[in-house]
Design an enzyme around this catalytic site. Structure first.
Site, PDB file in Angstrom:
ATOM      1  N   ARG A 223      32.373 -13.305  -7.442  1.00 51.74           N
ATOM      2  CA  ARG A 223      31.077 -13.370  -8.100  1.00 51.74           C
ATOM      3  C   ARG A 223      30.722 -11.971  -8.561  1.00 51.74           C
ATOM      4  O   ARG A 223      30.978 -10.985  -7.865  1.00 51.74           O
ATOM      5  CB  ARG A 223      29.994 -13.912  -7.155  1.00 51.74           C
ATOM      6  CG  ARG A 223      30.094 -15.413  -6.868  1.00 51.74           C
ATOM      7  CD  ARG A 223      29.755 -16.229  -8.103  1.00 51.74           C
ATOM      8  NE  ARG A 223      29.687 -17.655  -7.854  1.00 51.74           N
ATOM      9  CZ  ARG A 223      30.715 -18.484  -8.003  1.00 51.74           C
ATOM     10  NH1 ARG A 223      31.891 -18.018  -8.390  1.00 51.74           N
ATOM     11  NH2 ARG A 223      30.566 -19.774  -7.773  1.00 51.74           N
ATOM     12  N   GLU A 251      25.807 -11.971 -15.953  1.00 48.94           N
ATOM     13  CA  GLU A 251      26.711 -12.989 -16.475  1.00 48.94           C
ATOM     14  C   GLU A 251      25.885 -14.145 -17.038  1.00 48.94           C
ATOM     15  O   GLU A 251      24.980 -14.618 -16.349  1.00 48.94           O
ATOM     16  CB  GLU A 251      27.627 -13.499 -15.361  1.00 48.94           C
ATOM     17  CG  GLU A 251      28.724 -14.427 -15.843  1.00 48.94           C
ATOM     18  CD  GLU A 251      29.683 -14.841 -14.735  1.00 48.94           C
ATOM     19  OE1 GLU A 251      29.915 -16.067 -14.605  1.00 48.94           O
ATOM     20  OE2 GLU A 251      30.174 -13.960 -14.013  1.00 48.94           O
ATOM     21  N   HIS A 270      34.779 -15.795 -16.898  1.00 53.24           N
ATOM     22  CA  HIS A 270      34.619 -16.688 -15.744  1.00 53.24           C
ATOM     23  C   HIS A 270      35.403 -17.986 -15.936  1.00 53.24           C
ATOM     24  O   HIS A 270      34.857 -19.094 -15.937  1.00 53.24           O
ATOM     25  CB  HIS A 270      33.142 -17.000 -15.496  1.00 53.24           C
ATOM     26  CG  HIS A 270      32.866 -17.429 -14.075  1.00 53.24           C
ATOM     27  ND1 HIS A 270      31.655 -17.252 -13.454  1.00 53.24           N
ATOM     28  CD2 HIS A 270      33.663 -18.030 -13.138  1.00 53.24           C
ATOM     29  CE1 HIS A 270      31.694 -17.726 -12.219  1.00 53.24           C
ATOM     30  NE2 HIS A 270      32.925 -18.216 -12.014  1.00 53.24           N
TER      31      HIS A 270
END
Length: 303
Positions: A223, A251, A270
């Protein structure tokens, strides 16, 4: 008959539901089903990559008993799960895909693939030496199921794997996080695979990065907020470290953010989980979890 399941896939796609059981199907696209169709829903599987759109539904389901995600991380879901409702993640679902991407990022960064791609676009032929994964020491920070899958894929490359978990497991050769200050100066690559928690937020901070050896590579497939972006940018802009990031903070990474153009940095958006490996594993996991629920068994991967 009232539907007890709210699923992102049609029942036929997961092998069907037990006789007499119905489901409402919603994949996160378009408007959510009307409240009347959901009043009996006990089991809600959040749609993958669109679960943010599903979170507002959680407090509106009066019969809800279990929330199932198709992600390993649940940091953005748990705050929305009503009290008394079980929450289960998808541990194991993304092991193959995420570990595979981590290997790809390591190899691409070490072997200079982004650099050669730019040369190809310019029509330039330039033979150069770059680092090999062979003979490198790779620290895996987070030795859960994805970390173990990554280690299994790295070992055939003739590199040394240094696994680190929250607590040491001496019998398995796994170090605890308290060993990081001594380990970081000795490794060439650090792959971050920890979940995002209060304890791991900015775990990779200025002090952590300063302990990494010159020229080392940081790979984050966990993350974004596990890494302190400002601290990382200082090291990247100084040319001391390199990075390969599948996750970032913030993000999505906005246009113009300095990470996009930081020296020695490779970024993917991602995509550790979304690959052809996802759907068959998601369908198997979801069917198995439904059968456990129907049989009154403890659900797997309960958080």
């Amino acid at each position: 008959m009232s539907a007890r399941y709210l699923l992102p896939y049609a029942p036929d796609a997961i092998g069907g539901l037990p006789d007499g059981i119905e489901a409402v199907v919603w994949d996160g696209n378009g408007p959510a089903p009307e409240a009347g169709a959901l009043r009996a829903v006990e089991f809600f599987c959040l749609p993958y990559m669109r679960h943010a759109a599903a979170l507002p539904l959680l407090p509106t389901l009066p019969a809800l008993k279990l929330v199932q995600t198709l992600t390993a991380g649940m940091d953005d879901v748990l705050p929305h799960v009503p009290a008394g409702v079980a929450a289960c993640n998808a541990r194991g679902l993304h092991d193959a895909s995420t570990a595979e991407l981590a290997v790809a990022l390591v190899l691409a960064s070490l072997r200079g693939i982004p650099h050669f791609s730019r040369l190809q676009a310019e029509g330039r032929w330039s033979q150069e030496f770059h680092q090999s994964l062979a003979d490198r020491r790779v620290l895996i920070l987070g030795h859960g199921s994805i970390g173990q899958a990554l280690a299994a894929r790295l070992l055939p490359f003739e590199c040394e794997v240094v696994p680190v978990a929250r607590r040491p497991r001496p019998g398995e050769g796994v170090h605890g996080v308290d060993a990081l200050p001594a380990l970081l100066p000795t490794v060439d690559v650090v792959v971050v695979l920890t979940p995002l928690t209060a304890e791991t937020r900015h775990l990779v901070d200025a002090g952590f990065l300063a302990r990494m050896k010159d020229g080392a590579l940081l790979v984050n497939v966990a993350r974004g907020p596990v890494v302190d972006t400002d601290a990382l940018l200082k090291e990247l802009n100084a040319g001391r470290l390199r990075a390969a990031l599948d996750v970032t903070d913030p993000e999505p990474l906005p246009a113009g953010h300095p990470l996009w153009h930081a020296p020695g940095t490779l970024i993917t958006p991602h995509v550790g989980g979304p690959s052809s490996a996802f759907l068959p594993r998601a369908e198997r996991l979801l069917r198995a979890q439904i059968l456990r629920y129907e049989n009154g068994e403890e659900p797997a991967n309960r958080i």
